[in-house]
Design an enzyme around this catalytic site. Structure first.
Site, PDB file in Angstrom:
ATOM      1  N   LYS A   7       0.882  -1.108  -0.037  1.00  0.00           N
ATOM      2  CA  LYS A   7       0.144  -0.051   0.260  1.00  0.00           C
ATOM      3  C   LYS A   7       1.221   0.802  -0.067  1.00  0.00           C
ATOM      4  O   LYS A   7       2.193   1.536   0.177  1.00  0.00           O
ATOM      5  CB  LYS A   7      -0.938   0.666   1.053  1.00  0.00           C
ATOM      6  CG  LYS A   7      -0.148  -0.106   2.482  1.00  0.00           C
ATOM      7  CD  LYS A   7      -1.508  -0.201   3.591  1.00  0.00           C
ATOM      8  CE  LYS A   7      -0.084  -0.334   4.686  1.00  0.00           C
ATOM      9  NZ  LYS A   7      -0.989  -0.731   6.280  1.00  0.00           N
ATOM     10  N   ARG A  18     -11.222  -0.094  14.900  1.00  0.00           N
ATOM     11  CA  ARG A  18     -11.025   0.761  13.434  1.00  0.00           C
ATOM     12  C   ARG A  18     -11.540   0.522  12.788  1.00  0.00           C
ATOM     13  O   ARG A  18     -13.178   0.712  12.226  1.00  0.00           O
ATOM     14  CB  ARG A  18      -9.152   0.926  12.879  1.00  0.00           C
ATOM     15  CG  ARG A  18      -9.127   1.778  11.639  1.00  0.00           C
ATOM     16  CD  ARG A  18      -8.097   2.059  11.683  1.00  0.00           C
ATOM     17  NE  ARG A  18      -7.249   0.532  10.944  1.00  0.00           N
ATOM     18  CZ  ARG A  18      -5.442   0.601  10.567  1.00  0.00           C
ATOM     19  NH1 ARG A  18      -5.352   1.761  10.308  1.00  0.00           N
ATOM     20  NH2 ARG A  18      -5.800  -0.916  10.317  1.00  0.00           N
ATOM     21  N   TYR A  23      16.859  29.476   9.441  1.00  0.00           N
ATOM     22  CA  TYR A  23      15.971  29.916   9.729  1.00  0.00           C
ATOM     23  C   TYR A  23      15.727  29.763  11.077  1.00  0.00           C
ATOM     24  O   TYR A  23      16.007  29.059  11.689  1.00  0.00           O
ATOM     25  CB  TYR A  23      14.757  29.162   8.625  1.00  0.00           C
ATOM     26  CG  TYR A  23      14.436  29.451   7.342  1.00  0.00           C
ATOM     27  CD1 TYR A  23      14.403  30.488   6.617  1.00  0.00           C
ATOM     28  CD2 TYR A  23      14.562  28.523   6.187  1.00  0.00           C
ATOM     29  CE1 TYR A  23      14.189  31.109   5.685  1.00  0.00           C
ATOM     30  CE2 TYR A  23      14.307  28.755   5.129  1.00  0.00           C
ATOM     31  CZ  TYR A  23      14.061  30.037   4.714  1.00  0.00           C
ATOM     32  OH  TYR A  23      14.161  30.353   3.626  1.00  0.00           O
ATOM     33  N   MET A  67      13.514  24.076   2.252  1.00  0.00           N
ATOM     34  CA  MET A  67      12.907  23.626   1.790  1.00  0.00           C
ATOM     35  C   MET A  67      13.232  22.063   1.067  1.00  0.00           C
ATOM     36  O   MET A  67      13.148  21.147   0.525  1.00  0.00           O
ATOM     37  CB  MET A  67      11.932  24.568   0.600  1.00  0.00           C
ATOM     38  CG  MET A  67      10.831  23.548  -0.042  1.00  0.00           C
ATOM     39  SD  MET A  67      10.184  24.179  -0.868  1.00  0.00           S
ATOM     40  CE  MET A  67       9.317  25.529  -0.626  1.00  0.00           C
TER      41      MET A  67
END
Ligand SMILES: *Cc1c(COP(=O)(O)O)cnc(C)c1O
Length: 368
Positions: free
Chosen positions: A37, A136, A263, A311
């Site tokens: 998956k 679930r 940053y 990024m």
């Protein structure tokens, strides 16, 4: 010159890990659903396909992934782990001979509707799913027998197998309660239909559980060489990493004590130091929340991430690698650095890092 980031998929490692799953079941007759998956946990279904030939079936939940697998020439069983999401999905199930999980009564109703709507005269195999500790998807213990009864009376249904999914198989004795619940609910069915097959175990249960697994197991993470356990490494489980994410140093600089990096100026150099800028960032799938100190291997030497992940770039401490320069090789995870260690440092699990590998990262496949 292309940006130097690269993911390498090792087909032989996939084949080795599948074999490891088979031996770990301690049952020579156990059959393996290789769980692929989420595009094979981010590795790419087409890219790992060559390594999957030792599997007896492939399990996933997106119908387009099932079609991709059939397009690759896979003629063995395909298990749809969440079954159908509506009546129309059964058209795909019928056309491509897929095995479907039934985890709620609505899916039985849709199957009936689909048979009449599409005039289908063939048959399908189903996996009836019991809810145990997961809460679930899955039928309750009280509904299980009546769902089984309905399916038994439908001419479209060929084989009915029984399954559950463990919520806690990665914890000590975590699967025991679910395994007992499954045993109780399935016993009367197995008594009347002793040829019925069962399927319970994920990777953690395959590798650890003192439970009997049934005729089929469903390993996922272990195929990719990730550990399902927080306290046991993949190598200790006898697994080999299927994916290595690598890049290179693209710039170096020396900074003085007291200068900040990146940053938010979150990392401040405690002393004069040399740092490297590497070509990998959160847009490649590296977790932005990875903190200072997350391990990274530069030229075969372990060092650490410093400053915030941007990024497209991030910074590493070059103190232990004084010879590092532009072009020096860097491994984010893989053959030299277990993905689970990076995940742990970043407060997540290897599964998430694999699945997050971004489309923009070029991938090289090492053949078998
Ligand atoms: C994902 C999944 C698996 C495989 O789990 P791993 O922990 O990756 O081995 C097995 N069964 C079901 C129903 C799943 O959703």
């Amino acid at each position: 010159m292309p940006r130097p980031i690269l993911a390498t998929i090792d087909s032989a490692a996939i084949a080795h890990n599948l074999e490891r799953a088979r031996s770990a079941t301690r049952d020579a007759n156990a059959r393996l659903w290789a769980v692929i998956k989420a595009n094979a946990y981010g590795h790419g279904i087409e890219r790992i396909y060559a390594g999957l030939s030792g599997a007896d079936g492939l399990a996933m939940l997106d119908f387009d992934e099932a079609l991709r697998v059939r397009a690759l020439g896979w003629t063995q069983p395909i298990l749809m782990l969440e079954g159908c999401f509506g009546v129309d999905d059964y058209a795909t199930v019928f056309a491509h001979n897929l095995t479907v999980v039934i985890h709620q009564f609505e899916q039985i109703d849709w199957l009936r509707s689909a048979v009449s709507q599409f005039g289908y005269t063939g048959r399908v195999d189903v996996y009836l799913k019991l809810n145990t500790d997961m809460n679930r998807v899955g039928l309750s213990a009280t509904d299980f027998a009546s769902a089984h009864e309905q399916l038994l009376n439908m001419p479209v249904v060929a084989h009915i197998s029984l399954m559950t999914h463990f919520a806690n198989a990665d914890l000590e004795a975590g699967a025991d309660s679910a395994w007992r619940q499954f045993g109780q609910v399935s016993a009367p069915i197995l008594e009347c239909q002793p040829q019925t097959e069962c399927c319970l175990s994920n990777s953690a249960a395959v590798l650890s559980a003192p439970v009997t697994h049934g005729q089929w197991v469903r390993p996922g993470i272990m195929i990719y060489g990730g550990s399902p356990f927080a306290d046991k490494s993949a190598a200790d489980c006898g697994l080999r990493p299927a994916m290595t994410l690598s890049t290179r140093v693209i710039a170096t600089r020396s900074i003085a004590a007291g200068q900040a990096i990146g940053y938010g100026s979150s990392f401040v150099a405690p002393h004069d130091m040399r740092i490297g800028v590497i070509a990998c960032g959160y847009a490649d799938g590296y977790p932005r929340h990875a903190p200072d100190g997350t391990p990274i291997v530069v030229a075969g030497v372990r060092t650490r991430l410093i400053g915030r992940v941007s990024m497209d770039m991030m910074m590493v401490d070059l103190t232990p690698i004084p010879n590092a320069q532009i072009g020096t090789e860097v491994e984010l995870w893989g053959a030299q650095l277990p993905i689970d260690e990076v995940a742990q440092a970043a407060g997540t699990i290897g599964y998430e890092l694999m699945c997050a590998l971004s489309n923009r990262v070029p991938v090289q496949v090492l053949p078998l």
